[in-house]
Design a protein around this motif. Structure first.
Motif, PDB file in Angstrom:
ATOM      1  N   TYR A  41      -8.494  -9.781  -5.741  1.00  0.00           N
ATOM      2  CA  TYR A  41      -8.939  -9.499  -7.104  1.00  0.00           C
ATOM      3  C   TYR A  41      -9.647  -8.150  -7.137  1.00  0.00           C
ATOM      4  O   TYR A  41     -10.198  -7.698  -6.126  1.00  0.00           O
ATOM      5  CB  TYR A  41      -9.905 -10.580  -7.596  1.00  0.00           C
ATOM      6  CG  TYR A  41      -9.213 -11.883  -7.862  1.00  0.00           C
ATOM      7  CD1 TYR A  41      -8.820 -12.231  -9.149  1.00  0.00           C
ATOM      8  CD2 TYR A  41      -8.920 -12.761  -6.827  1.00  0.00           C
ATOM      9  CE1 TYR A  41      -8.157 -13.420  -9.400  1.00  0.00           C
ATOM     10  CE2 TYR A  41      -8.263 -13.953  -7.063  1.00  0.00           C
ATOM     11  CZ  TYR A  41      -7.884 -14.275  -8.351  1.00  0.00           C
ATOM     12  OH  TYR A  41      -7.218 -15.450  -8.597  1.00  0.00           O
ATOM     13  N   LEU A  42      -9.646  -7.544  -8.313  1.00  0.00           N
ATOM     14  CA  LEU A  42     -10.386  -6.315  -8.581  1.00  0.00           C
ATOM     15  C   LEU A  42     -11.443  -6.653  -9.615  1.00  0.00           C
ATOM     16  O   LEU A  42     -11.159  -7.337 -10.598  1.00  0.00           O
ATOM     17  CB  LEU A  42      -9.448  -5.241  -9.131  1.00  0.00           C
ATOM     18  CG  LEU A  42     -10.092  -3.947  -9.639  1.00  0.00           C
ATOM     19  CD1 LEU A  42     -10.755  -3.180  -8.487  1.00  0.00           C
ATOM     20  CD2 LEU A  42      -9.057  -3.085 -10.340  1.00  0.00           C
ATOM     21  N   ALA A  43     -12.663  -6.183  -9.400  1.00  0.00           N
ATOM     22  CA  ALA A  43     -13.753  -6.445 -10.341  1.00  0.00           C
ATOM     23  C   ALA A  43     -14.609  -5.202 -10.517  1.00  0.00           C
ATOM     24  O   ALA A  43     -14.693  -4.350  -9.623  1.00  0.00           O
ATOM     25  CB  ALA A  43     -14.622  -7.596  -9.844  1.00  0.00           C
ATOM     26  N   GLY A  44     -15.255  -5.138 -11.673  1.00  0.00           N
ATOM     27  CA  GLY A  44     -16.170  -4.046 -11.955  1.00  0.00           C
ATOM     28  C   GLY A  44     -16.792  -4.258 -13.320  1.00  0.00           C
ATOM     29  O   GLY A  44     -16.441  -5.193 -14.042  1.00  0.00           O
ATOM     30  N   PRO A  45     -17.719  -3.393 -13.697  1.00  0.00           N
ATOM     31  CA  PRO A  45     -18.338  -3.515 -15.011  1.00  0.00           C
ATOM     32  C   PRO A  45     -17.289  -3.304 -16.103  1.00  0.00           C
ATOM     33  O   PRO A  45     -16.452  -2.401 -15.994  1.00  0.00           O
ATOM     34  CB  PRO A  45     -19.404  -2.434 -15.043  1.00  0.00           C
ATOM     35  CG  PRO A  45     -19.131  -1.555 -13.889  1.00  0.00           C
ATOM     36  CD  PRO A  45     -18.243  -2.264 -12.946  1.00  0.00           C
ATOM     37  N   ASN A  46     -17.314  -4.140 -17.112  1.00  0.00           N
ATOM     38  CA  ASN A  46     -16.348  -4.012 -18.195  1.00  0.00           C
ATOM     39  C   ASN A  46     -16.649  -2.813 -19.076  1.00  0.00           C
ATOM     40  O   ASN A  46     -15.773  -2.291 -19.749  1.00  0.00           O
ATOM     41  CB  ASN A  46     -16.307  -5.297 -19.030  1.00  0.00           C
ATOM     42  CG  ASN A  46     -15.097  -5.342 -19.924  1.00  0.00           C
ATOM     43  OD1 ASN A  46     -14.017  -4.905 -19.546  1.00  0.00           O
ATOM     44  ND2 ASN A  46     -15.266  -5.876 -21.111  1.00  0.00           N
ATOM     45  N   ASP A  47     -17.890  -2.362 -19.055  1.00  0.00           N
ATOM     46  CA  ASP A  47     -18.315  -1.221 -19.870  1.00  0.00           C
ATOM     47  C   ASP A  47     -18.992  -0.185 -18.978  1.00  0.00           C
ATOM     48  O   ASP A  47     -20.189   0.043 -19.080  1.00  0.00           O
ATOM     49  CB  ASP A  47     -19.277  -1.680 -20.959  1.00  0.00           C
ATOM     50  CG  ASP A  47     -20.513  -2.352 -20.382  1.00  0.00           C
ATOM     51  OD1 ASP A  47     -20.506  -2.738 -19.186  1.00  0.00           O
ATOM     52  OD2 ASP A  47     -21.507  -2.480 -21.113  1.00  0.00           O
ATOM     53  N   PRO A  48     -18.231   0.445 -18.069  1.00  0.00           N
ATOM     54  CA  PRO A  48     -18.867   1.359 -17.107  1.00  0.00           C
ATOM     55  C   PRO A  48     -19.549   2.534 -17.794  1.00  0.00           C
ATOM     56  O   PRO A  48     -19.073   3.039 -18.802  1.00  0.00           O
ATOM     57  CB  PRO A  48     -17.706   1.836 -16.240  1.00  0.00           C
ATOM     58  CG  PRO A  48     -16.494   1.627 -17.070  1.00  0.00           C
ATOM     59  CD  PRO A  48     -16.789   0.455 -17.958  1.00  0.00           C
TER      60      PRO A  48
END
Length: 97
Positions: A41-48
């Motif tokens: 999976y890839l994840a990160g802040p939705n609103d970088p």
């Protein structure tokens, strides 16, 4: 121009199959990346924020990214598969029983 795009867009605009989850009061996206391996999976802040995207200035993101993957999948992340990118996102595989 890139700063404007990063400031006005959400990552789910780029990953329409992504799910979002709130971690520590912030929205994170999680999207399956089967081309990178099974259970990846890839994840990160939705609103970088601009500094996170261009400078990787938020050192708490890797922990939150892993927490987001675990929250969405309901499975533990295999720590040896965690790959943090300097743009504030994380790739990781999960192990589901």
């Amino acid at each position: 121009m890139l700063a404007l795009v990063a400031g006005c867009s959400q990552m789910t605009d780029y990953y329409p199959d992504a799910q979002t989850v709130e971690i520590a009061g912030r929205s994170f996206f999680v999207t399956p990346r089967p081309a990178n391996g099974p259970g990846v999976y890839l994840a990160g802040p939705n609103d970088p924020k601009g500094g996170e995207v261009f400078l990787a200035s938020n050192m708490t993101l890797p922990v939150a990214n892993v927490a987001a993957i675990e929250a969405v999948t309901g499975c533990p992340v295999l720590r040896e598969t965690v790959r943090n990118l300097n743009v504030g996102t994380t790739y990781a595989a999960v192990s589901c029983p």
